[in-house]
Motif scaffolding. Structure first.
Motif, mmCIF file in Angstrom:
data_model
loop_
_atom_site.group_PDB
_atom_site.id
_atom_site.type_symbol
_atom_site.label_atom_id
_atom_site.label_comp_id
_atom_site.label_asym_id
_atom_site.label_seq_id
_atom_site.Cartn_x
_atom_site.Cartn_y
_atom_site.Cartn_z
ATOM 1 N N VAL A 110 0.825 -1.199 0.000
ATOM 2 C CA VAL A 110 0.000 0.000 0.000
ATOM 3 C C VAL A 110 0.868 1.262 0.000
ATOM 4 O O VAL A 110 2.019 1.228 0.425
ATOM 5 C CB VAL A 110 -0.932 -0.006 1.238
ATOM 6 N N VAL A 112 0.427 5.082 1.616
ATOM 7 C CA VAL A 112 -0.409 5.875 2.516
ATOM 8 C C VAL A 112 -0.074 7.356 2.346
ATOM 9 O O VAL A 112 1.027 7.707 1.916
ATOM 10 C CB VAL A 112 -0.283 5.441 3.992
ATOM 11 N N PRO A 126 -2.540 -0.155 -4.093
ATOM 12 C CA PRO A 126 -3.549 0.826 -3.675
ATOM 13 C C PRO A 126 -2.884 2.105 -3.167
ATOM 14 O O PRO A 126 -1.869 2.058 -2.461
ATOM 15 C CB PRO A 126 -4.301 0.124 -2.537
ATOM 16 N N LEU A 128 -3.777 5.164 -0.908
ATOM 17 C CA LEU A 128 -4.746 5.697 0.041
ATOM 18 C C LEU A 128 -4.538 7.189 0.261
ATOM 19 O O LEU A 128 -3.406 7.656 0.382
ATOM 20 C CB LEU A 128 -4.644 4.970 1.380
ATOM 21 N N PHE A 131 -4.894 7.092 5.644
ATOM 22 C CA PHE A 131 -4.622 5.773 6.220
ATOM 23 C C PHE A 131 -5.833 4.856 6.040
ATOM 24 O O PHE A 131 -6.942 5.322 5.813
ATOM 25 C CB PHE A 131 -4.320 5.878 7.729
ATOM 26 N N PRO A 132 -5.631 3.548 6.214
ATOM 27 C CA PRO A 132 -6.775 2.642 6.216
ATOM 28 C C PRO A 132 -7.741 2.992 7.352
ATOM 29 O O PRO A 132 -7.324 3.534 8.384
ATOM 30 C CB PRO A 132 -6.145 1.256 6.457
ATOM 31 N N LYS A 133 -9.007 2.676 7.168
ATOM 32 C CA LYS A 133 -10.016 2.961 8.202
ATOM 33 C C LYS A 133 -9.641 2.351 9.538
ATOM 34 O O LYS A 133 -9.796 2.975 10.583
ATOM 35 C CB LYS A 133 -11.402 2.446 7.768
ATOM 36 N N GLU A 134 -9.146 1.112 9.521
ATOM 37 C CA GLU A 134 -8.802 0.434 10.779
ATOM 38 C C GLU A 134 -7.638 1.099 11.517
ATOM 39 O O GLU A 134 -7.383 0.802 12.676
ATOM 40 C CB GLU A 134 -8.522 -1.061 10.555
ATOM 41 N N GLY A 139 -9.719 5.671 4.615
ATOM 42 C CA GLY A 139 -9.777 4.473 3.781
ATOM 43 C C GLY A 139 -10.032 4.781 2.313
ATOM 44 O O GLY A 139 -10.160 3.866 1.499
ATOM 45 N N THR A 141 -9.407 5.468 -1.439
ATOM 46 C CA THR A 141 -8.382 5.138 -2.405
ATOM 47 C C THR A 141 -8.375 6.189 -3.514
ATOM 48 O O THR A 141 -9.424 6.592 -4.005
ATOM 49 C CB THR A 141 -8.646 3.743 -3.019
#
Length: 144
Positions: A110, A112, A126, A128, A131-134, A139, A141
Motif C-alpha cells: 500500500v 499511505v 492501492p 490511500l 490511512f486505512p479505516k482500521e 480508507g 483510495t
C-alpha cells in the motif's frame, strides 16, 4: 512448528544494532510531509512491527529520540545520525525503515498519505488518501 524468522538491522555506522522477529504487520510507502522531511526523500519505505518484535541488541545508549507530534517518536543514532525506526503509540506499532533491514524481503502492499505525494509511483498498489479505516484514516483510495 516453523521457526520464527528474524532479521538484523543497524544505523548507518553500525553503532546501533537491532533485530526484528516474526512478520511485519504491514509494509508499504508513506508520502506524508513529515516522513518526507524526516527522511530527506520524496517517499519513505516502511515496515510496521509489533513493538515487542523490535529488540535493540547493541548501542541502546546511543539512540536519540525526537517527537514533533505525539503520533511519532522518531529514533536515530546519536553517533552517525542514521535513522533507525519510529514508534507510533496511537497505532501500537513501530515503523522500522525498510532500508535499514537489508535482508528483509520488502513486499509493499500500500501507499499511505498519497494525497501529499511529490513522487507519483505507478506500481499497481492501492494509493490511500491518508490511512486505512482500521488505523483511523478515511480508507479512501485515490487514482494511480
Amino acid at each position: 512448528m516453523g521457526e520464527t524468522k528474524s532479521y538484523q538491522g543497524s544505523c548507518f555506522c553500525g553503532a546501533v544494532q537491532f533485530t526484528v522477529s516474526g512478520e511485519p504487520a504491514a509494509m508499504g510507502y508513506c508520502h506524508c510531509e513529515s516522513c518526507r522531511h524526516w527522511s530527506a526523500g520524496p517517499v519513505n519505505a516502511f515496515s510496521l512491527w509489533q513493538p515487542e518484535a523490535v529488540k535493540v541488541t547493541e548501542g541502546e545508549d546511543k539512540i536519540g529520540t525526537y517527537h514533533k507530534t505525539p503520533n511519532s517518536y522518531r529514533k536515530w543514532c546519536q553517533n552517525c545520525g542514521g535513522h533507525i525506526f519510529s514508534e507510533h503509540p496511537g497505532m501500537g506499532l513501530t515503523d522500522v525503515y525498510a532500508a535499514v533491514i537489508p535482508d528483509l524481503p520488502f513486499e509493499p502492499s500500500v501507499h499511505v498519505n498519497y494525497q501529499e505525494a511529490k513522487l507519483r509511483i505507478r506500481d499497481g498498489l492501492p494509493k490511500l488518501k491518508d490511512f486505512p479505516k482500521e488505523m483511523g484514516g478515511s480508507g479512501i483510495t485515490l487514482e494511480e
